[in-house]
Write a protein that holds these residues in place. Structure first.
Motif, PDB file in Angstrom:
ATOM      1  N   LYS A 313       0.815  -1.204   0.000  1.00  0.00           N
ATOM      2  CA  LYS A 313       0.000   0.000   0.000  1.00  0.00           C
ATOM      3  C   LYS A 313       0.855   1.263   0.000  1.00  0.00           C
ATOM      4  CE  LYS A 313      -4.245  -1.515  -0.097  1.00  0.00           C
ATOM      5  NZ  LYS A 313      -5.195  -1.109  -1.160  1.00  0.00           N
ATOM      6  N   GLU A 386      -6.983  -2.165   8.350  1.00  0.00           N
ATOM      7  CA  GLU A 386      -7.749  -0.929   8.273  1.00  0.00           C
ATOM      8  C   GLU A 386      -6.939   0.251   8.820  1.00  0.00           C
ATOM      9  OE1 GLU A 386     -10.317  -4.323   7.845  1.00  0.00           O
ATOM     10  OE2 GLU A 386      -8.901  -3.824   9.463  1.00  0.00           O
ATOM     11  N   ASP A 389      -4.558   1.340   6.188  1.00  0.00           N
ATOM     12  CA  ASP A 389      -5.237   2.184   5.200  1.00  0.00           C
ATOM     13  C   ASP A 389      -5.308   3.632   5.690  1.00  0.00           C
ATOM     14  OD1 ASP A 389      -5.651   0.010   3.525  1.00  0.00           O
ATOM     15  OD2 ASP A 389      -7.677  -0.381   4.270  1.00  0.00           O
TER      16      ASP A 389
END
Length: 403
Positions: A313, A386, A389
């Motif tokens: 990510k 999460e 993120d």
């Protein structure tokens, strides 16, 4: 499936907010958070059996002594030491390292050689520099590669009959690199050198077996392993602990005292002068028990998932560079373009995301990469994808303010 939500409920601090945002805690390489069972252990000690240990015949003293020594046995079992008395309670990794360095001050000679790695925390550099200045020993360094690994061929060439001591961290606090410590230990022993492994960053992720490693000294801190600050351990082989002189003098570490001569107590008391952090030692044991109940294999597997997810990510962000890309644990050290890491870290805090910025007490690593420092996101078994993120979105927002 790893029960991360159930585990998160064990950590009260994860329920709080920072700057109006839910806390995302990614500074675990500096200090892990503390589960309720450890907090309860601390409260129970002070409410019910607070007393000095080893010295009293009264009930509270005996109860405190029993709990403290039971914690030592828990540590012995966790690290698979041969004897409980080889586990010395200290105030932390830095204290443990300095105890060994002080002891070797009377064992080294001018011209002896001491080897450290380029990946060390300052706590595993400065004490050996001080030792070399005191004894005339020579400090040598295992260099590193761009991917964050050590140059093991060079290490082999550094070893000689002059090598007395080798020091290396198990896992780099700055990069997350997992070092080949078994190979480092075995090669050092081939030339008769002793080895100390700094396990401060490894113990939250790996369950070290000191007998299988055949390591001479292994050190760690409780506050990296869900325990309290101000307590740690020094594991030492019995033969080495008996060779080293006491680190400091005082009560508890004596056998007899007269004004003419003092004789020292046996292990482990020889190295535990004064009133120890009794509550901290007991809570250290509770933290180790808590993590073992979850299971280190399960922890490692889940944290590797977080590492892979976070790496992928973050690398989607233009201009982001990760430092340390070889075999590693759940630490991502990175920068984005020319933005100073401190500036990004400050914005992340405003968004509720806690990371560490700077040189992470590993300035030689930053000098190697020719950078002022990095942003370090370090994940623990109670973190989630999460939350990663949220980190990624926060980094993008921060970068947009400076680029």
């Amino acid at each position: 499936m790893f029960p991360v939500e159930k585990i998160r409920a064990d950590f009260p601090i994860l329920q709080r907010t920072v700057n109006g945002k839910p806390l995302v805690y990614f500074d675990n390489a500096a200090t892990s958070q503390t589960p309720q069972v450890v907090i309860d252990t601390i409260v129970d000690y002070y409410q019910n059996y607070n007393a000095n240990i080893h010295r009293g015949v009264h009930t509270l003293s005996q109860e405190a002594t029993d709990k403290y020594e039971q914690a030592r046995i828990l540590l012995q079992q966790h690290f698979n030491a041969e004897h409980a008395y080889e586990m010395i309670f200290t105030s932390g990794t830095t204290h443990s390292i300095n105890m060994v360095a002080s002891g070797f001050g009377s064992l080294l000679n001018k011209g002896d050689e001491v080897i450290v790695s380029a990946l060390e925390h300052h706590s595993n550099i400065v004490p050996w520099q001080m030792l070399c200045e005191k004894t005339g020993a020579v400090l040598k360094v295992i260099p590193m590669n761009l991917d964050g690994s050590l140059q093991m061929d060079t290490y082999q060439n550094l070893l000689s009959e002059k090598t007395a001591l080798v020091f290396c961290n198990h896992i780099s606090n700055a990069l997350g690199t997992i070092n080949p410590i078994k190979e480092i230990i075995d090669k050092a022993h081939q030339v008769g050198a002793a080895v100390l492994i700094d396990g401060a960053q490894a113990c939250p992720h790996i369950k070290p077996d000191v007998q299988a490693l055949d390591v001479d000294f292994y050190v760690a801190s409780a506050h990296k392993i869900c325990g309290p600050t101000g307590v740690g351990l020094l594991y030492g082989k019995q033969e080495w602990l008996e060779k080293l002189p006491p680190y400091q003098g005082g009560g508890e570490m004596i056998e007899t005292v007269t004004f003419e001569k003092t004789t020292y107590a046996g292990l482990p008391h020889k190295f535990e002068a004064g009133t120890p952090n009794i509550c901290g030692g007991i809570a250290f044991g509770a933290a180790i028990a808590y993590m073992n109940n979850i299971g280190f294999d399960a922890i490692a597997k889940y944290e590797n998932e977080l590492l892979d997810y976070g790496t992928a990510k973050l690398l989607e962000i233009d201009g982001l560079q990760i430092y340390g890309t070889t075999n590693k644990t759940s630490v991502i050290s990175f920068n984005v373009d020319e933005v100073h890491p401190y500036d990004i870290g400050t914005i992340l805090d405003k968004l509720g995301v806690a990371v560490r910025t700077g040189h992470h007490c590993a300035q030689p690593i930053m000098d190697f990469y020719q950078i002022p420092g990095t942003i370090r996101a370090s994940f623990a078994f109670y973190n989630t994808k999460e939350e990663i993120d949220i980190l990624v979105a926060a980094v993008k927002r921060a970068v947009a303010m400076f680029v």
